[in-house]
Design a protein around this motif. Structure first.
Motif, mmCIF file in Angstrom:
data_model
loop_
_atom_site.group_PDB
_atom_site.id
_atom_site.type_symbol
_atom_site.label_atom_id
_atom_site.label_comp_id
_atom_site.label_asym_id
_atom_site.label_seq_id
_atom_site.Cartn_x
_atom_site.Cartn_y
_atom_site.Cartn_z
ATOM 1 N N PHE A 38 0.844 -1.178 0.000
ATOM 2 C CA PHE A 38 0.000 0.000 0.000
ATOM 3 C C PHE A 38 0.890 1.242 0.000
ATOM 4 C CE2 PHE A 38 -2.324 -3.405 2.033
ATOM 5 C CZ PHE A 38 -3.540 -3.364 1.386
ATOM 6 N N PRO A 39 0.638 2.192 -0.905
ATOM 7 C CA PRO A 39 1.495 3.377 -0.975
ATOM 8 C C PRO A 39 1.252 4.332 0.192
ATOM 9 C CG PRO A 39 -0.342 3.615 -2.491
ATOM 10 C CD PRO A 39 -0.433 2.218 -1.911
ATOM 11 N N VAL A 40 2.270 5.121 0.486
ATOM 12 C CA VAL A 40 2.150 6.224 1.445
ATOM 13 C C VAL A 40 2.426 7.483 0.646
ATOM 14 C CG1 VAL A 40 3.082 7.295 3.522
ATOM 15 C CG2 VAL A 40 2.884 4.809 3.396
ATOM 16 N N ARG A 41 1.433 8.363 0.573
ATOM 17 C CA ARG A 41 1.554 9.602 -0.202
ATOM 18 C C ARG A 41 1.406 10.793 0.728
ATOM 19 N NH1 ARG A 41 -2.505 7.103 -4.206
ATOM 20 N NH2 ARG A 41 -1.150 5.737 -5.396
ATOM 21 N N ASP A 42 2.376 11.674 0.692
ATOM 22 C CA ASP A 42 2.368 12.860 1.560
ATOM 23 C C ASP A 42 2.169 12.474 3.023
ATOM 24 O OD1 ASP A 42 2.712 14.620 -0.624
ATOM 25 O OD2 ASP A 42 0.554 14.607 -1.009
ATOM 26 N N ASP A 43 2.859 11.405 3.436
ATOM 27 C CA ASP A 43 2.796 10.881 4.804
ATOM 28 C C ASP A 43 1.426 10.343 5.193
ATOM 29 O OD1 ASP A 43 5.492 11.368 5.283
ATOM 30 O OD2 ASP A 43 5.097 13.422 5.938
ATOM 31 N N ILE A 44 0.591 10.014 4.206
ATOM 32 C CA ILE A 44 -0.735 9.452 4.476
ATOM 33 C C ILE A 44 -0.814 8.072 3.837
ATOM 34 C CG2 ILE A 44 -3.223 9.718 4.127
ATOM 35 C CD1 ILE A 44 -2.670 12.755 3.910
ATOM 36 N N PRO A 45 -1.023 7.024 4.635
ATOM 37 C CA PRO A 45 -1.157 5.673 4.077
ATOM 38 C C PRO A 45 -2.448 5.557 3.272
ATOM 39 C CG PRO A 45 -0.909 5.610 6.470
ATOM 40 C CD PRO A 45 -1.091 7.025 6.082
ATOM 41 N N VAL A 46 -2.342 5.045 2.064
ATOM 42 C CA VAL A 46 -3.506 4.836 1.200
ATOM 43 C C VAL A 46 -3.873 3.361 1.305
ATOM 44 C CG1 VAL A 46 -4.424 5.062 -1.130
ATOM 45 C CG2 VAL A 46 -2.691 6.679 -0.320
ATOM 46 N N MET A 47 -4.802 3.080 2.195
ATOM 47 C CA MET A 47 -5.147 1.696 2.516
ATOM 48 C C MET A 47 -6.373 1.229 1.735
ATOM 49 S SD MET A 47 -2.722 1.067 4.571
ATOM 50 C CE MET A 47 -3.173 -0.520 5.226
ATOM 51 N N LEU A 48 -6.357 1.464 0.419
ATOM 52 C CA LEU A 48 -7.439 1.045 -0.461
ATOM 53 C C LEU A 48 -6.963 -0.127 -1.310
ATOM 54 C CD1 LEU A 48 -8.501 4.583 -1.713
ATOM 55 C CD2 LEU A 48 -9.641 3.206 0.035
ATOM 56 N N LEU A 49 -7.786 -1.155 -1.422
ATOM 57 C CA LEU A 49 -7.400 -2.322 -2.211
ATOM 58 C C LEU A 49 -7.168 -1.948 -3.673
ATOM 59 C CD1 LEU A 49 -9.691 -5.075 -0.678
ATOM 60 C CD2 LEU A 49 -7.216 -4.808 -0.403
ATOM 61 N N ASP A 50 -7.911 -0.983 -4.188
ATOM 62 C CA ASP A 50 -7.730 -0.548 -5.576
ATOM 63 C C ASP A 50 -6.380 0.125 -5.801
ATOM 64 O OD1 ASP A 50 -10.218 -1.501 -6.234
ATOM 65 O OD2 ASP A 50 -11.197 0.456 -6.163
ATOM 66 N N GLU A 51 -5.771 0.656 -4.755
ATOM 67 C CA GLU A 51 -4.488 1.333 -4.854
ATOM 68 C C GLU A 51 -3.315 0.407 -4.516
ATOM 69 O OE1 GLU A 51 -3.774 4.590 -5.720
ATOM 70 O OE2 GLU A 51 -5.878 4.809 -6.278
ATOM 71 N N ALA A 52 -3.601 -0.777 -3.996
ATOM 72 C CA ALA A 52 -2.559 -1.710 -3.579
ATOM 73 C C ALA A 52 -1.893 -2.354 -4.785
ATOM 74 C CB ALA A 52 -3.147 -2.789 -2.678
ATOM 75 N N GLU A 53 -0.647 -2.705 -4.600
ATOM 76 C CA GLU A 53 0.139 -3.380 -5.643
ATOM 77 C C GLU A 53 0.514 -4.762 -5.135
ATOM 78 O OE1 GLU A 53 4.694 -2.953 -7.236
ATOM 79 O OE2 GLU A 53 3.594 -1.126 -6.732
ATOM 80 N N ARG A 54 0.264 -5.770 -5.948
ATOM 81 C CA ARG A 54 0.642 -7.135 -5.557
ATOM 82 C C ARG A 54 2.150 -7.263 -5.655
ATOM 83 N NH1 ARG A 54 -1.726 -11.253 -3.999
ATOM 84 N NH2 ARG A 54 -3.800 -10.704 -4.682
#
Length: 58
Positions: A38-54
Motif C-alpha cells: 500500500f502506498p504512502v503519499r504525503d505521509d498518508i497511508p492509502v489503505m485502499l485495495l484498488d491502490e494496492a500493488e501485488r
C-alpha cells in the motif's frame, strides 16, 4: 513528518485485517499475508485495495 509508531499499531490490511509493516523508508506499507503493498503519499497511508500493488510470489 514521518508516520508515527502509534499509527502503525492501529493500521491493518483492509483485506485480511492483518499487520502491515513499513518498507522503503516509509514510502509503502506491506501486508505479508496478502502480499500487497500500500502506498504512502504525503505521509498518508492509502489503505485502499484498488491502490494496492501485488508483490512477488513466494
Amino acid at each position: 513528518m514521518a508516520l508515527s509508531i502509534e499509527l502503525f499499531e492501529i493500521l491493518a490490511c483492509p483485506r485480511c485485517t492483518g499487520e502491515v509493516k513499513p518498507v522503503n523508508n516509509g514510502s509503502a506499507l506491506v501486508c505479508e499475508a496478502c502480499r500487497l503493498r500500500f502506498p504512502v503519499r504525503d505521509d498518508i497511508p492509502v489503505m485502499l485495495l484498488d491502490e494496492a500493488e501485488r508483490i512477488g510470489d513466494r
